[in-house]
Write a protein that holds these residues in place. Structure first.
Motif, mmCIF file in Angstrom:
data_model
loop_
_atom_site.group_PDB
_atom_site.id
_atom_site.type_symbol
_atom_site.label_atom_id
_atom_site.label_comp_id
_atom_site.label_asym_id
_atom_site.label_seq_id
_atom_site.Cartn_x
_atom_site.Cartn_y
_atom_site.Cartn_z
ATOM 1 N N VAL A 3 0.871 -1.172 0.000
ATOM 2 C CA VAL A 3 0.000 0.000 0.000
ATOM 3 C C VAL A 3 0.905 1.218 0.000
ATOM 4 C CG1 VAL A 3 -1.809 1.255 1.228
ATOM 5 C CG2 VAL A 3 -1.714 -1.228 1.385
ATOM 6 N N LEU A 9 -6.220 -0.141 1.020
ATOM 7 C CA LEU A 9 -6.335 -1.586 0.913
ATOM 8 C C LEU A 9 -7.438 -1.991 1.873
ATOM 9 C CD1 LEU A 9 -5.365 -4.417 -0.006
ATOM 10 C CD2 LEU A 9 -3.794 -4.371 1.947
ATOM 11 N N VAL A 11 -9.410 -5.032 3.498
ATOM 12 C CA VAL A 11 -9.253 -6.462 3.762
ATOM 13 C C VAL A 11 -10.611 -7.022 4.146
ATOM 14 C CG1 VAL A 11 -8.024 -8.198 5.120
ATOM 15 C CG2 VAL A 11 -6.895 -6.022 4.540
ATOM 16 N N LYS A 19 -8.023 -11.277 9.461
ATOM 17 C CA LYS A 19 -7.987 -9.837 9.191
ATOM 18 C C LYS A 19 -7.330 -9.062 10.343
ATOM 19 C CE LYS A 19 -12.446 -9.593 8.715
ATOM 20 N NZ LYS A 19 -12.722 -10.990 9.054
ATOM 21 N N LEU A 23 -3.646 -7.019 10.559
ATOM 22 C CA LEU A 23 -3.452 -5.646 11.027
ATOM 23 C C LEU A 23 -2.470 -5.585 12.196
ATOM 24 C CD1 LEU A 23 -7.010 -4.101 10.727
ATOM 25 C CD2 LEU A 23 -5.042 -3.742 9.259
ATOM 26 N N LEU A 134 -4.203 2.139 10.127
ATOM 27 C CA LEU A 134 -4.627 0.739 10.136
ATOM 28 C C LEU A 134 -5.873 0.664 11.008
ATOM 29 C CD1 LEU A 134 -1.117 -0.773 10.971
ATOM 30 C CD2 LEU A 134 -2.118 -0.469 8.695
ATOM 31 N N VAL A 165 -5.212 0.961 5.496
ATOM 32 C CA VAL A 165 -5.555 -0.459 5.461
ATOM 33 C C VAL A 165 -6.723 -0.632 6.428
ATOM 34 C CG1 VAL A 165 -4.809 -2.846 5.846
ATOM 35 C CG2 VAL A 165 -3.175 -1.151 4.960
ATOM 36 N N HIS A 182 -8.713 -7.030 -0.790
ATOM 37 C CA HIS A 182 -7.995 -8.289 -0.620
ATOM 38 C C HIS A 182 -8.846 -9.194 0.245
ATOM 39 C CE1 HIS A 182 -4.438 -10.854 -0.462
ATOM 40 N NE2 HIS A 182 -4.780 -11.102 0.787
#
Length: 188
Positions: A3, A9, A11, A19, A23, A134, A165, A182
């Motif tokens: 990224v 991104l 997830v 997931k 992270l 994140l 993310v 993703h």
């Protein structure tokens, strides 16, 4: 996967697919058993001051003091990152407004609903300098209106150059954020 600044991104995957673990690896909370996690070419290390300054994360709600108001919390977080008092106040006003919490600014965390607590936790995480964020299921406990507000807020951040993310179960949030999706464990 990778990224870059200004990219998102998202997830996706069922509960237990990994997931949150992903992270935690990206945040440097856990070490990978195989492979490497890098940020700006350097191995991720949560104890590295540069890494901590660049990466904000919300993997669960941040700690909240029972005797500080919402405004106090945000100003405190901002001030720990060397922001001037005027900037702290302006940032608190901006974040409280962005997440629809202005009218609650003088309340204490225990006086919030679960959805308001989620919004407040996100505001606290974003009250510091960062170039990457994140976020683990930031949509938890949110109604449709606030889900849209969070999606728009996160989209504004990627549009301004923040790398993002986000692990989510929400189709709406994933769509609003945009970026690469993703899938972990299971069908797409």
């Amino acid at each position: 996967m990778s990224v870059s600044s200004g990219e998102a991104l998202v997830v996706r995957g069922p509960n237990g697919a990994g997931k949150s673990t992903l992270l935690r690896l990206l945040a440097g909370i856990h070490r990978p058993t195989d492979g490497t996690v890098r940020f700006n070419g350097r191995e991720v290390d949560e104890r590295d001051r540069v890494f901590r300054r660049e990466v904000a994360s919300m993997i669960g709600l941040p700690p909240m003091a029972p005797d500080l108001t919402l405004r106090d919390h945000i100003e405190l977080v901002a001030s720990t990152w060397f922001v001037s008092l005027g900037e702290c106040r302006a940032l608190a006003e901006s974040l409280l407004a962005e997440f629809g919490l202005t009218a609650l600014s003088q309340r204490f965390p225990h006086e919030l609903s679960s959805g308001q607590t989620q919004l407040f936790g996100l505001a606290m995480v974003l009250a510091r300098p960062y170039s990457f964020a994140l976020l683990d299921e930031p949509e938890q406990r949110l109604d449709g209106h606030h889900l849209q507000a969070v999606g728009a807020a996160l989209r504004r951040r990627t549009d301004s150059g923040v790398g993002l993310v986000v692990a989510t179960h929400s189709d709406e949030l994933a769509s609003t954020i945009g970026g690469t999706i993703h899938h972990l464990g299971g069908e797409a």
